[in-house]
Write an enzyme that holds these catalytic residues in place. Structure first.
Site, PDB file in Angstrom:
ATOM      1  N   TYR A 244     -29.088  -1.119 -40.834  1.00 26.10           N
ATOM      2  CA  TYR A 244     -29.714   0.004 -40.118  1.00 26.10           C
ATOM      3  C   TYR A 244     -30.751   0.681 -41.005  1.00 26.10           C
ATOM      4  CZ  TYR A 244     -30.188   4.692 -38.107  1.00 26.10           C
ATOM      5  OH  TYR A 244     -30.680   5.877 -37.600  1.00 26.10           O
TER       6      TYR A 244
ATOM      7  N   THR B 204     -39.363   6.260 -25.364  1.00 30.18           N
ATOM      8  CA  THR B 204     -38.430   5.153 -25.174  1.00 30.18           C
ATOM      9  C   THR B 204     -37.012   5.611 -25.491  1.00 30.18           C
ATOM     10  OG1 THR B 204     -38.573   4.273 -27.440  1.00 30.18           O
ATOM     11  CG2 THR B 204     -40.262   3.553 -25.862  1.00 30.18           C
ATOM     12  N   GLY B 205     -36.053   5.030 -24.803  1.00 35.12           N
ATOM     13  CA  GLY B 205     -34.662   5.404 -25.009  1.00 35.12           C
ATOM     14  C   GLY B 205     -34.426   6.879 -24.758  1.00 35.12           C
TER      15      GLY B 205
ATOM     16  N   SER C  75     -35.357   7.703 -39.889  1.00 35.96           N
ATOM     17  CA  SER C  75     -34.099   8.365 -40.231  1.00 35.96           C
ATOM     18  C   SER C  75     -34.101   8.675 -41.717  1.00 35.96           C
ATOM     19  CB  SER C  75     -32.915   7.456 -39.905  1.00 35.96           C
ATOM     20  OG  SER C  75     -31.717   7.932 -40.478  1.00 35.96           O
TER      21      SER C  75
ATOM     22  N   ILE D  84     -31.610  12.360 -28.864  1.00 32.30           N
ATOM     23  CA  ILE D  84     -32.906  12.858 -29.291  1.00 32.30           C
ATOM     24  C   ILE D  84     -33.996  12.491 -28.283  1.00 32.30           C
ATOM     25  CG2 ILE D  84     -34.696  12.617 -31.074  1.00 32.30           C
ATOM     26  CD1 ILE D  84     -32.379  12.230 -33.108  1.00 32.30           C
ATOM     27  N   GLY D  85     -33.894  11.311 -27.696  1.00 30.34           N
ATOM     28  CA  GLY D  85     -34.892  10.887 -26.718  1.00 30.34           C
ATOM     29  C   GLY D  85     -34.937  11.793 -25.504  1.00 30.34           C
TER      30      GLY D  85
END
Length: 265
Positions: free
Chosen positions: A154, A13-14, A141, A19-20
Site C-alpha cells: 500500500y 473517483t470512489g 497518504s 474521503i471521496g
C-alpha cells in the site's frame, strides 16, 4: 475566502463513501457539478442521496464504473469525456505481511491505486491544457513517506501517486493546470470505523476514543493525537481544486495531523 466553482465540472473517483464522498459534497457546496463514481449503481445512488441531504441544489452526475481496470476507466471516460477538476481518490488498503503478499496482490494494488489515476489523467489533462485551466488531485497518504511495515504494498502505491503528481505538475508547467497530491493521515472513514468497532466494544470505548487510542499506539508522532475527519481532509482537497490555489502545483499537501516527523514538504 469564498470558493466558487459554479462553472466547473468535477470528477471524484470512489466518491460513494469516506474521503471521496466528503470531497464530492464539499465541491457541490462550492457550486461545482460533480460526477459521483462508485463500482455499483446502487452505491452511487445512495451517495447522491446523502449529498442531496447536505446540498439540496447539488448538480450531480452518476457514473457507476469499476476503475480498477482499463475497461472501467474507459466507461467513465465515455460517460464524461471532459472535466475541469479530476480528483483521483479511489483506492484500496489492507494489512498484509510482505512475505505473504503475492504477485497478484501487488498487481491489484498497482492497477487500482496507481493505474486508475494514470489512465484518467492521461485522458483528461490535454483538454484542460487547451482551456488553460484545470485541477488534478492524487489522493496519496502519509504512508507514502511513512511506509507501514504491515502494508508495504500500500505504501509503495501511495509513494507512486505522490511521484506521479509531482512529475505531471512539471509536465503541465505554464498551462494553467495544477497537479498536486494530498496526503491524509489516519482518518475516521466508514472503513476505519468498522475496523475499530470490535476494539471499541471490547474496551468499552466510543469509536472516537478507539480512534485516539489507535493513533497514539500506531502513529505516536501525530501532533493532533487523534484521527482526522473526512471533512477535514476534504477541505484541503477542495482548496486545491479552487481558483485560489493557482500558485500551488507539484505539492504534497499533508493533512496527516503531523504524523510525518519532518519539516520538509
Amino acid at each position: 475566502m469564498q470558493i466558487n466553482l459554479a462553472d466547473k465540472l468535477a470528477i471524484v473517483t470512489g466518491s460513494t463513501k469516506g474521503i471521496g464522498l466528503a470531497t464530492a459534497t464539499g465541491l457541490a457546496q462550492c457550486g461545482a457539478t460533480v460526477v459521483v463514481n462508485g463500482r455499483t449503481e446502487a452505491a452511487v445512488q445512495q451517495a447522491i442521496a446523502k449529498i442531496k441531504q447536505r446540498v439540496p441544489n447539488a448538480q450531480l452526475i452518476a457514473v457507476a464504473a469499476d476503475l480498477g481496470s482499463r475497461e472501467g476507466c474507459d466507461k467513465l471516460i465515455q460517460a464524461q469525456p471532459q472535466c475541469d477538476i479530476l480528483v483521483n481518490n479511489m483506492g484500496i488498503f489492507g494489512p498484509k505481511d510482505f512475505f505473504e503478499t503475492d504477485d497478484h496482490l501487488w498487481q491489484q494494488y498497482f492497477e487500482v491505486n496507481v493505474m486508475s489515476g494514470v489512465r484518467l489523467a492521461r485522458h483528461y489533462l490535454p483538454a484542460m491544457a487547451e482551456k488553460h485551466w484545470g485541477r488534478v488531485i492524487f489522493l496519496s497518504s502519509e504512508s507514502a513517506f511513512n511506509i507501514p511495515a504491515d502494508m508495504i504494498h500500500y505504501g509503495v502505491s501511495k509513494t507512486a501517486y505522490t511521484s506521479i503528481a509531482r512529475g505531471l505538475a512539471k509536465r503541465m508547467a505554464g498551462t494553467g493546470v495544477t497537479v498536486n497530491s494530498v496526503l491524509p493521515g489516519p482518518t475516521m472513514s466508514e472503513g476505519v470505523a468498522d475496523m475499530l468497532k470490535e476494539q471499541a466494544e471490547q474496551a468499552g470505548q466510543s469509536i472516537e476514543e478507539a480512534g485516539i487510542a489507535f493513533v497514539k499506539a500506531n502513529r505516536p508522532s501525530s501532533v493532533i493525537q487523534r484521527m482526522a475527519s473526512t471533512e477535514e481532509v476534504a477541505n484541503m482537497i477542495v482548496y486545491a481544486c479552487s481558483e485560489q490555489s493557482s500558485a500551488t502545483s507539484g505539492a504534497a499537501l499533508r493533512v496527516d495531523g503531523g504524523v510525518v516527523d519532518s519539516i520538509a514538504p
